[in-house]
Design a protein around this motif. Structure first.
Motif, short mmCIF file in Angstrom:
data_model
loop_
_atom_site.label_atom_id
_atom_site.label_comp_id
_atom_site.label_asym_id
_atom_site.label_seq_id
_atom_site.Cartn_x
_atom_site.Cartn_y
_atom_site.Cartn_z
N LYS A 113 78.73 60.87 47.01
CA LYS A 113 78.65 62.24 47.79
C LYS A 113 79.41 62.13 49.13
O LYS A 113 79.76 62.90 49.53
CB LYS A 113 77.40 62.18 48.11
CG LYS A 113 76.40 62.89 46.88
CD LYS A 113 74.98 63.40 47.33
CE LYS A 113 74.18 62.20 47.71
NZ LYS A 113 72.65 62.71 47.82
N ASN A 115 71.17 55.58 42.35
CA ASN A 115 71.25 56.23 43.96
C ASN A 115 72.32 55.60 45.08
O ASN A 115 72.92 56.51 45.56
CB ASN A 115 69.73 55.90 44.78
CG ASN A 115 69.80 56.70 45.90
OD1 ASN A 115 70.12 57.98 46.18
ND2 ASN A 115 69.54 55.97 47.05
N GLY A 164 65.93 58.85 48.44
CA GLY A 164 66.52 57.68 47.56
C GLY A 164 66.51 56.34 48.14
O GLY A 164 66.10 55.66 47.32
N SER A 197 75.49 57.21 43.61
CA SER A 197 75.61 58.73 44.02
C SER A 197 75.78 58.79 45.53
O SER A 197 76.56 59.79 45.81
CB SER A 197 74.26 59.58 43.66
OG SER A 197 73.21 59.39 44.36
N ASN A 198 75.23 58.18 46.35
CA ASN A 198 75.43 58.30 47.84
C ASN A 198 76.89 58.06 48.00
O ASN A 198 77.43 58.94 48.74
CB ASN A 198 74.63 57.32 48.65
CG ASN A 198 73.23 57.56 48.71
OD1 ASN A 198 72.74 58.96 48.27
ND2 ASN A 198 72.40 56.91 49.23
MG LIG Z 1 70.83 59.34 47.90
#
Ligand SMILES: [Mg+2]
Ligand SMILES: Nc1ncnc2c1ncn2[C@@H]1O[C@H](COP(=O)(O)OP(=O)(O)OP(=O)(O)O)[C@@H](O)[C@H]1O
Length: 381
Positions: free
Chosen positions: A284, A277, A343, A280-281
């Motif tokens: 992103k 997570n 998340g 991915s953050n």
């Molecule tokens: Mg997240």
């Protein structure tokens, strides 16, 4: 002069005062008592209290008065607890009884024993207390109803999520196989549509998994299997598995491992989930064509810090307190892949279960670093 003044004060004060001698005969009857008993002192002085108020004979009050005169005991009676207080009224016109608190005290004067009765009007505070009791009971009812509703809602979400997960898993699997060419070449037009369907079902599945995780955490049912893990190895594995995700956001993950083994006691699956997570953050919310770095360092008190840093718009200071709460998303932070905002809440619950610490610091429009700290296991053990 002094005595006269004191008697005047006793007669006019705003509490009720009655003084009885050792024969229980009334020797002082003040104005307040005159008003609330509707009896003038001229009618009562020199009479026994039981003559003025026959209902007091043998009552708790009568016993308390005897106790004060004969044994020097004090007592406190109240309309709320003892029905046998004095028959006093709130107003002259209505028969509304006065809620009273009655202090019975022994006094001696000139070798004689007396009994002092002090009467306080507690109607207002009693009413307030009754109102408070009523409101408290209403709140307890409301709380119970809310708890039942919340339980029903949780069970509902959990059932729906479970029911959705199985067919969704099979749809995602099937779409993946089709995209992988298992059923042969796919026409170009169809491929685009299947890719969209695959992306959305995968996203839906991840939201459902997050909801189920949250529900498990809140019910205290998330299971953890602890074993000794080298965080160097775990981080490089997770980074490797998520490299495609980085590419899809035009960034790259770089791992700066520590030369020494970073041994911790952890649940491999759950810590991988935290890393995935945070990675991915970082991907992103990173500026394109930048590296997202993962570093491992030993910090104070024999802890290891895993830090994930990206370059991006960052997170304003005002989110420091709330970012790890469910559904918190930074306003204005755009990302191609939308998340559900669960998340970080899950990450915090997992790290807490490891007795660890999770946090972030961010310099706006520059670097954002999320980190978690876990206690190092002594390798000599
Ligand atoms: Mg997240
Ligand atoms: N590295 C980062 N840079 C900027 N903002 C971030 C970063 N990491 C997290 N955030 C902000 O914190 C929010 C919450 O993150 P969280 O991981 O809880 O949810 P999410 O990524 O939106 O959804 P998901 O449940 O799929 O993880 C993000 O939506 C984003 O606004």
């Amino acid at each position: 002069m002094h005595e006269q003044l004191l008697t005047k004060i006793a007669l006019n004060t705003d509490i009720g005062i009655i003084v009885l001698n050792s024969e229980k005969t009334i020797v002082l009857w003040n104005k307040w008592i005159e008003k609330t008993s509707r009896r003038a002192s001229t009618e009562t002085i020199g009479k026994s209290l039981s003559k003025v108020f026959p209902e007091t004979i043998g009552s708790r009050l009568d016993q308390a008065i005897s106790g004060a005169i004969n044994s020097g005991n004090s007592a406190l009676l109240s309309s709320a607890w003892n029905l046998h207080t004095l028959p006093l009224f709130k107003t002259e016109s209505t028969d509304t009884r006065l809620m009273q608190s009655l202090m019975i005290k022994p006094i001696s004067f000139d070798g004689e024993s007396y009994c002092l009765l002090e009467v306080f009007d507690v109607t207002n505070s009693n009413n307030r207390e009754a109102l408070l009791r009523e409101k408290t009971s209403e709140s307890v009812h409301a709380l119970n109803a809310a708890e039942t509703a919340s339980k029903t809602k949780t069970e509902y979400v959990s059932t729906v999520s479970h029911e959705l997960r199985t067919p969704l898993t099979s749809i995602t699997g099937a779409l993946g196989l089709i995209l992988g060419g298992v059923v042969g070449e796919i026409p170009e037009k169809a491929r685009g549509l299947i890719e969209v369907a695959n992306y959305n079902t995968t996203r839906l599945l991840s939201i459902i998994n997050d909801l189920l995780d949250i529900e498990k955490i809140e019910a205290g049912k998330m299971e953890f299997i602890f074993s000794q893990v080298d965080l160097n190895q775990l981080c490089s594995q997770v980074v490797e598995h998520n490299q495609n995700y980085a590419q899809s956001h035009n960034v790259r993950f770089e791992c700066h491992l520590n030369k020494r083994p970073m041994l911790v006691s952890a649940d491999t699956h759950r810590i991988s989930q935290v890393l995935a997570n945070l990675l991915s953050n970082a991907a992103k919310f990173s500026f394109a064509d930048h590296a997202v770095t993962v570093t491992l360092n030993e910090i104070a008190n024999k802890h290891c810090r895993v830090a994930i840093q990206n370059h991006g718009n960052g997170i304003p200071e005002s989110y420091q307190e709330t970012l790890f709460e469910k559904f918190t998303q930074v306003q204005g932070n755009q990302s191609a892949s939308k998340g559900s905002g669960l998340g970080l809440n899950i990450c915090r619950a997992i790290i807490n279960k490891h007795d660890g610490n999770i946090g972030f610091h961010s310099i706006l429009h520059d670097t954002t670093t999320f980190f978690f700290d876990l206690k190092l296991v002594d390798s000599a053990n």
